[in-house]
Write a protein that holds these residues in place. Structure first.
Motif, PDB file in Angstrom:
ATOM      1  N   TYR A  61      17.940  -0.266 -14.673  1.00  0.00           N
ATOM      2  CA  TYR A  61      17.548  -1.125 -13.545  1.00  0.00           C
ATOM      3  C   TYR A  61      17.752  -0.399 -12.210  1.00  0.00           C
ATOM      4  O   TYR A  61      16.872  -0.389 -11.343  1.00  0.00           O
ATOM      5  CB  TYR A  61      18.375  -2.425 -13.570  1.00  0.00           C
ATOM      6  CG  TYR A  61      18.352  -3.181 -12.253  1.00  0.00           C
ATOM      7  CD1 TYR A  61      17.296  -4.045 -11.950  1.00  0.00           C
ATOM      8  CD2 TYR A  61      19.362  -3.005 -11.312  1.00  0.00           C
ATOM      9  CE1 TYR A  61      17.260  -4.714 -10.718  1.00  0.00           C
ATOM     10  CE2 TYR A  61      19.331  -3.670 -10.088  1.00  0.00           C
ATOM     11  CZ  TYR A  61      18.287  -4.524  -9.804  1.00  0.00           C
ATOM     12  OH  TYR A  61      18.240  -5.171  -8.588  1.00  0.00           O
ATOM     13  N   LEU A  62      18.913   0.215 -12.038  1.00  0.00           N
ATOM     14  CA  LEU A  62      19.212   0.880 -10.761  1.00  0.00           C
ATOM     15  C   LEU A  62      18.240   2.033 -10.496  1.00  0.00           C
ATOM     16  O   LEU A  62      17.788   2.226  -9.369  1.00  0.00           O
ATOM     17  CB  LEU A  62      20.665   1.392 -10.755  1.00  0.00           C
ATOM     18  CG  LEU A  62      21.751   0.313 -10.679  1.00  0.00           C
ATOM     19  CD1 LEU A  62      23.139   0.916 -10.901  1.00  0.00           C
ATOM     20  CD2 LEU A  62      21.717  -0.410  -9.327  1.00  0.00           C
ATOM     21  N   TYR A  63      17.905   2.776 -11.549  1.00  0.00           N
ATOM     22  CA  TYR A  63      16.960   3.891 -11.381  1.00  0.00           C
ATOM     23  C   TYR A  63      15.580   3.376 -10.970  1.00  0.00           C
ATOM     24  O   TYR A  63      14.939   3.939 -10.097  1.00  0.00           O
ATOM     25  CB  TYR A  63      16.854   4.679 -12.696  1.00  0.00           C
ATOM     26  CG  TYR A  63      17.799   5.857 -12.764  1.00  0.00           C
ATOM     27  CD1 TYR A  63      19.184   5.677 -12.702  1.00  0.00           C
ATOM     28  CD2 TYR A  63      17.329   7.171 -12.877  1.00  0.00           C
ATOM     29  CE1 TYR A  63      20.049   6.743 -12.753  1.00  0.00           C
ATOM     30  CE2 TYR A  63      18.193   8.254 -12.935  1.00  0.00           C
ATOM     31  CZ  TYR A  63      19.551   8.035 -12.877  1.00  0.00           C
ATOM     32  OH  TYR A  63      20.414   9.105 -12.928  1.00  0.00           O
ATOM     33  N   LEU A 109      21.920   9.974 -10.619  1.00  0.00           N
ATOM     34  CA  LEU A 109      21.975   9.270  -9.352  1.00  0.00           C
ATOM     35  C   LEU A 109      22.986   8.105  -9.375  1.00  0.00           C
ATOM     36  O   LEU A 109      22.943   7.262 -10.271  1.00  0.00           O
ATOM     37  CB  LEU A 109      20.567   8.724  -9.064  1.00  0.00           C
ATOM     38  CG  LEU A 109      20.268   8.168  -7.673  1.00  0.00           C
ATOM     39  CD1 LEU A 109      20.528   9.196  -6.584  1.00  0.00           C
ATOM     40  CD2 LEU A 109      18.813   7.693  -7.604  1.00  0.00           C
ATOM     41  N   GLY A 110      23.870   8.103  -8.386  1.00  0.00           N
ATOM     42  CA  GLY A 110      24.818   6.988  -8.231  1.00  0.00           C
ATOM     43  C   GLY A 110      24.416   6.127  -7.054  1.00  0.00           C
ATOM     44  O   GLY A 110      23.613   6.559  -6.212  1.00  0.00           O
ATOM     45  N   PRO A 123      29.855   6.742 -10.190  1.00  0.00           N
ATOM     46  CA  PRO A 123      30.426   7.730  -9.256  1.00  0.00           C
ATOM     47  C   PRO A 123      30.449   9.153  -9.805  1.00  0.00           C
ATOM     48  O   PRO A 123      30.667  10.093  -9.048  1.00  0.00           O
ATOM     49  CB  PRO A 123      31.849   7.214  -9.029  1.00  0.00           C
ATOM     50  CG  PRO A 123      32.172   6.442 -10.261  1.00  0.00           C
ATOM     51  CD  PRO A 123      30.885   5.828 -10.714  1.00  0.00           C
ATOM     52  N   GLY A 124      30.205   9.307 -11.099  1.00  0.00           N
ATOM     53  CA  GLY A 124      30.222  10.653 -11.677  1.00  0.00           C
ATOM     54  C   GLY A 124      28.874  11.359 -11.527  1.00  0.00           C
ATOM     55  O   GLY A 124      28.687  12.473 -12.036  1.00  0.00           O
ATOM     56  N   ALA A 125      27.932  10.726 -10.830  1.00  0.00           N
ATOM     57  CA  ALA A 125      26.580  11.294 -10.715  1.00  0.00           C
ATOM     58  C   ALA A 125      26.546  12.530  -9.820  1.00  0.00           C
ATOM     59  O   ALA A 125      27.504  12.835  -9.114  1.00  0.00           O
ATOM     60  CB  ALA A 125      25.644  10.219 -10.169  1.00  0.00           C
ATOM     61  N   ASP A 126      25.400  13.223  -9.865  1.00  0.00           N
ATOM     62  CA  ASP A 126      25.236  14.436  -9.040  1.00  0.00           C
ATOM     63  C   ASP A 126      24.957  14.080  -7.582  1.00  0.00           C
ATOM     64  O   ASP A 126      25.432  14.739  -6.670  1.00  0.00           O
ATOM     65  CB  ASP A 126      24.043  15.265  -9.551  1.00  0.00           C
ATOM     66  CG  ASP A 126      24.179  15.613 -11.011  1.00  0.00           C
ATOM     67  OD1 ASP A 126      25.308  15.933 -11.426  1.00  0.00           O
ATOM     68  OD2 ASP A 126      23.170  15.542 -11.743  1.00  0.00           O
ATOM     69  N   LYS A 127      24.114  13.088  -7.396  1.00  0.00           N
ATOM     70  CA  LYS A 127      23.694  12.700  -6.039  1.00  0.00           C
ATOM     71  C   LYS A 127      23.861  11.192  -5.881  1.00  0.00           C
ATOM     72  O   LYS A 127      23.925  10.459  -6.883  1.00  0.00           O
ATOM     73  CB  LYS A 127      22.213  13.046  -5.839  1.00  0.00           C
ATOM     74  CG  LYS A 127      21.928  14.529  -5.848  1.00  0.00           C
ATOM     75  CD  LYS A 127      21.997  15.068  -4.442  1.00  0.00           C
ATOM     76  CE  LYS A 127      21.557  16.530  -4.392  1.00  0.00           C
ATOM     77  NZ  LYS A 127      21.711  17.092  -3.048  1.00  0.00           N
ATOM     78  N   PHE A 128      23.871  10.756  -4.634  1.00  0.00           N
ATOM     79  CA  PHE A 128      24.087   9.335  -4.376  1.00  0.00           C
ATOM     80  C   PHE A 128      23.088   8.772  -3.393  1.00  0.00           C
ATOM     81  O   PHE A 128      22.681   9.456  -2.451  1.00  0.00           O
ATOM     82  CB  PHE A 128      25.518   9.125  -3.845  1.00  0.00           C
ATOM     83  CG  PHE A 128      26.556   9.571  -4.831  1.00  0.00           C
ATOM     84  CD1 PHE A 128      26.997   8.710  -5.818  1.00  0.00           C
ATOM     85  CD2 PHE A 128      27.038  10.870  -4.804  1.00  0.00           C
ATOM     86  CE1 PHE A 128      27.917   9.137  -6.759  1.00  0.00           C
ATOM     87  CE2 PHE A 128      27.956  11.307  -5.746  1.00  0.00           C
ATOM     88  CZ  PHE A 128      28.395  10.432  -6.718  1.00  0.00           C
ATOM     89  N   MET A 129      22.737   7.522  -3.662  1.00  0.00           N
ATOM     90  CA  MET A 129      21.905   6.812  -2.726  1.00  0.00           C
ATOM     91  C   MET A 129      22.773   5.716  -2.141  1.00  0.00           C
ATOM     92  O   MET A 129      23.185   4.797  -2.865  1.00  0.00           O
ATOM     93  CB  MET A 129      20.725   6.199  -3.473  1.00  0.00           C
ATOM     94  CG  MET A 129      19.459   6.215  -2.670  1.00  0.00           C
ATOM     95  SD  MET A 129      18.132   5.541  -3.637  1.00  0.00           S
ATOM     96  CE  MET A 129      18.405   3.847  -3.324  1.00  0.00           C
ATOM     97  N   VAL A 130      23.095   5.846  -0.876  1.00  0.00           N
ATOM     98  CA  VAL A 130      24.033   4.893  -0.273  1.00  0.00           C
ATOM     99  C   VAL A 130      23.550   4.462   1.106  1.00  0.00           C
ATOM    100  O   VAL A 130      22.680   5.115   1.703  1.00  0.00           O
ATOM    101  CB  VAL A 130      25.452   5.499  -0.121  1.00  0.00           C
ATOM    102  CG1 VAL A 130      25.997   6.012  -1.432  1.00  0.00           C
ATOM    103  CG2 VAL A 130      25.448   6.623   0.906  1.00  0.00           C
ATOM    104  N   ILE A 131      24.141   3.420   1.607  1.00  0.00           N
ATOM    105  CA  ILE A 131      23.837   3.003   2.974  1.00  0.00           C
ATOM    106  C   ILE A 131      24.712   3.825   3.921  1.00  0.00           C
ATOM    107  O   ILE A 131      25.903   4.037   3.643  1.00  0.00           O
ATOM    108  CB  ILE A 131      24.080   1.486   3.117  1.00  0.00           C
ATOM    109  CG1 ILE A 131      23.029   0.776   2.259  1.00  0.00           C
ATOM    110  CG2 ILE A 131      23.971   1.054   4.572  1.00  0.00           C
ATOM    111  CD1 ILE A 131      23.232  -0.675   2.074  1.00  0.00           C
ATOM    112  N   ASP A 132      24.141   4.295   4.979  1.00  0.00           N
ATOM    113  CA  ASP A 132      24.877   5.230   5.842  1.00  0.00           C
ATOM    114  C   ASP A 132      25.963   4.535   6.664  1.00  0.00           C
ATOM    115  O   ASP A 132      26.127   3.312   6.608  1.00  0.00           O
ATOM    116  CB  ASP A 132      23.914   5.990   6.764  1.00  0.00           C
ATOM    117  CG  ASP A 132      23.409   5.104   7.895  1.00  0.00           C
ATOM    118  OD1 ASP A 132      23.684   3.883   7.873  1.00  0.00           O
ATOM    119  OD2 ASP A 132      22.736   5.629   8.796  1.00  0.00           O
TER     120      ASP A 132
END
Lengths: 374, 343
Positions: free
Chosen positions: B83-85, B113-114, B143-152
């Motif tokens: 779902y998140l992906y 992706l986290g 949190p163990g992912a390579d990259k993250f999509m987060v709110i700045d």
């Protein structure tokens, strides 16, 4: 009719709360929850502080509620080293009380109650562990499941079958023994991966030709089932106290969040207000039921109907309150301490007789009582 | 449900039996491994709805829901990952200049992706600045992912950045243990802007039916286990299934599950379908998982029996994907046709 605790109990309650708040910090509670480790240092501290006073069952009940209000895993851990003591107190002889109970009361030993068996659950009469008389000892074979203090107790009050189960009267022919964990043939393995109350120690026990001296038979042979049922009538009041503690703690922490951490105006939202009112009402109702059950019990007039109502209702209140606490606190609750209440609460509906068993007891007692009132 | 959907469900089910069922406890304890992510990608699940040019499968919404339901019925963590992906990750990237460079790598499992979007959940402060210019993001999913999509840090944009798990919190997450939830320290120097926070919020709001499908999977997974257990476990000389309170409650919950499923997969869409399904499934998932655990008694309280995870995950999904009052208010506004449920 007086709904207030005595001044002495109020002072005691305050002392226990202060102890729990200073010792059961978030950090300590999280550590033992995460590691599934038993807090033996806290057991000793609580004993030194006089948190547990077996001379006063009211104090015991109040202490359990106040400790579980701050953290159920730690609260149960420090109050459970005496689990099963009432069986020896009520039905044991002086030698057993002196040799075993006094050591527990002094904090030198930990005890446990070993009744439940694999696949047996609440159906105690279906137990299969056997005790065969051989000279001046009994030879025990079988296994016990979900035993609190299973790995750390020095001895257990254990239920075993001393004669074959006969048809409908399966509950006859069972006896209780004091079984030391150092007896040859006794072994235990820790059950890991519990949903909650993870600071408590839980194990499966295996008995392989364990020789138990006859002097360790508690009371009379064949009366074990009745002794254990009598015990459950007592301990269920204490489980109600655990559950009310969890429910009250979930409400405390929800209110704390709403006042200090929630977005402005959250406390004034009617949906939120209705939810916390409902939580508080159920907690209060459960507490009154517990006080009533305790009042009967501690005056030596146990009322199994009220006891089962108290245990059943309080555990449902704990599950309800912790679920609502999660709903109202969201990510704050999930990443903080509130989620632990949600995981801890569920066991209350299962141990010491599931909610279903409590309902069966209530219905049977109602049927019986209505017969006698005709 | 049409034949295509049935076939899709069977395919996902077969995949789950082969790749998830036997390792579901390991997933809970150790997390989803890269091998499984690769397999999810090869099957086209990881990019189920994403455009084909980026390696996606461009499936219709109901096929996507079928994937989420079936995966979640074995491991809610895997369902939530997919779902998140799709609903968050690919949606946010899709129309940006980063899509070409990163989406194929993400959807193929080459880059994991986290997600850190707690900020858009009610009243949750999910970040704090650190002295070295990096951003400490609280409660990042996977949190163990390579990259993250987060709110700045400003709370306006969604960024894409590298990061590392901050020192362990000494705490297991309540749910979605296969993904894990932990604090992550993000390297802001290399971060790239993906989209506006409002677009992510919209993506979450538009994915109500998908979240309901995850919850449907949780309901199914829990109830099927309880029904099977009630058939084989005896107490007081009878099977659990022969006790009316157990039989009645499990069968009624099963009917509610079936009604929810019919509603989700019906093609004649009600404009409020997503919200209706979400609110219904959120409440049902809590009741169903609670009853399923209770049916198992003490064994249900142990992770080995695989039922307590549904109880935890129903609450975790409800907390992280469902937005409580916000979603309830959205439904009220729809039903009343005007602003409602707010003084």
């Amino acid at each position: 009719m007086d709904f207030e605790l005595s001044d002495e109990l109020k002072d005691f309650k305050k002392m226990v709360r202060e102890f729990a708040l200073s010792e059961f910090t978030s950090e300590v509670a999280r550590k033992h929850d995460f590691e599934e480790s038993y807090p033996d240092d806290l057991r000793k501290k609580s004993l030194e502080k006089g948190i547990i006073d077996f001379a006063s069952p009211w104090k015991t009940m109040v202490a359990i509620e106040e400790l579980c209000r701050v953290d159920a895993g730690l609260g149960i851990s420090v109050t459970v080293p005496y689990f099963g003591a009432e069986v020896i107190m009520l039905f044991g002889n002086d030698m057993q009380k002196e040799k075993y109970l006094s050591q527990v009361n002094q904090g030198k030993k930990i005890m446990g109650l070993a009744v439940t068996e694999p696949g047996g659950g609440s159906d105690v009469a279906a137990n299969k562990t056997e005790a065969v008389k051989s000279g001046d000892k009994y030879i025990l074979n079988g296994s016990k499941m979900f035993i609190t203090n299973g790995q750390i107790a020095d001895f257990f009050v254990m239920l075993a079958r001393t004669s074959k189960a006969e048809g409908e009267k399966k509950h006859r022919g069972m006896s209780t023994f004091i079984v030391e964990s150092k007896f040859k043939g006794f072994s235990s393995s820790k059950l890991e991966g519990k949903l909650g109350v993870r600071a408590t120690n839980t194990a499966e026990l295996i008995l392989n030709n364990v020789e138990v001296p006859s002097e360790n038979l508690i009371g009379e042979e064949g009366k074990g089932f009745y002794y254990i049922m009598t015990f459950f009538n007592i301990s269920r009041v204490f489980v109600a106290a655990q559950a009310i503690g969890v429910a009250q703690g979930a409400l405390d922490r929800t209110l704390e969040y709403l006042k200090n951490n929630a977005p402005k105006g959250e406390m004034q939202n009617e949906y939120v207000q209705f939810t916390i009112s409902d939580m508080a009402t159920r907690i209060e109702a459960a507490r009154l039921l517990m006080y009533k059950a305790a009042s009967y019990l501690f005056q030596f007039k146990p009322n199994p109907t009220i006891t089962s109502m108290a245990k059943g209702y309080a555990s449902e209140a704990a599950v309800f309150a912790s679920e609502k606490a999660m709903e109202l606190t969201g990510m704050y609750g999930l990443s903080g301490d509130i989620e632990r209440y949600f995981r801890d609460a569920k066991i209350m509906e299962i141990w010491e007789g599931t909610s279903e068993v409590e309902k069966l007891i209530i219905a049977r007692m109602l049927e019986k009582e209505s017969d006698s009132s005709e | 449900m049409n034949d295509d959907l049935r076939l899709m469900k069977e395919t996902v089910r077969d995949f789950s039996i082969k790749n998830i069922e036997n390792t579901s406890l390991k997933i809970e304890r150790e997390g989803i491994d890269r091998n499984l992510i690769k397999k999810l990608s090869e099957q086209g699940f990881l990019g189920a709805t994403a455009p084909q040019k980026y390696g996606g499968s461009e499936l219709d919404i109901l096929s996507y829901c079928a994937i989420l339901e079936e995966l979640s019925s074995f491991s809610p963590s895997v369902g939530v990952l997919v779902y998140l992906y799709n609903s968050i990750g690919a949606k946010a990237f899709e129309n940006t200049s980063l899509a070409e460079e990163y989406l194929p790598k993400i959807l193929s499992g080459e880059i994991t992706l986290g997600f850190g979007y707690g900020d858009i959940l009610e009243g949750f402060e999910a970040e704090s600045r650190t002295g070295d210019g990096s951003l400490l993001k609280r409660d990042v999913i996977f949190p163990g992912a390579d990259k993250f999509m987060v709110i700045d840090g400003q709370g306006e944009d969604v960024i894409f950045a590298s990061g590392t798990i901050r020192e362990s919190k000494n705490k297991k997450s309540l749910g979605m243990r296969g993904l894990g939830i932990s604090d992550v320290k993000l390297d802001m120097a290399q971060s790239r802007k993906v989209c506006k926070k409002s677009e992510l919020e919209k993506a979450l709001g538009n994915s109500s039916l998908e979240i309901a499908s995850i919850l449907l999977g949780i309901i199914k997974g829990a109830l099927d286990k309880a029904i099977e257990y009630a058939k084989v476990r005896t107490t007081f000389d009878h099977y659990l299934k022969d006790y009316s309170p157990i039989a009645f409650s499990l069968s009624l919950l099963k009917s509610e599950e079936e009604m929810l499923r019919s509603y989700i997969y019906e093609s004649d869409a009600n404009p409020r379908k997503g919200l209706n399904a979400l609110l219904f499934s959120e409440a049902l998932s809590k009741r169903a998982t609670k009853q399923a655990l209770q049916t198992h008694g003490g064994y249900g309280y142990l992770e080995d029996f695989g039922v307590e995870k549904f109880y935890r995950d129903a609450m975790a999904v409800s907390t992280i994907l469902f937005r409580g009052k916000k979603d309830r208010k959205r439904l009220s506004d729809e039903v009343f046709g005007v602003n409602s449920g707010f003084l």
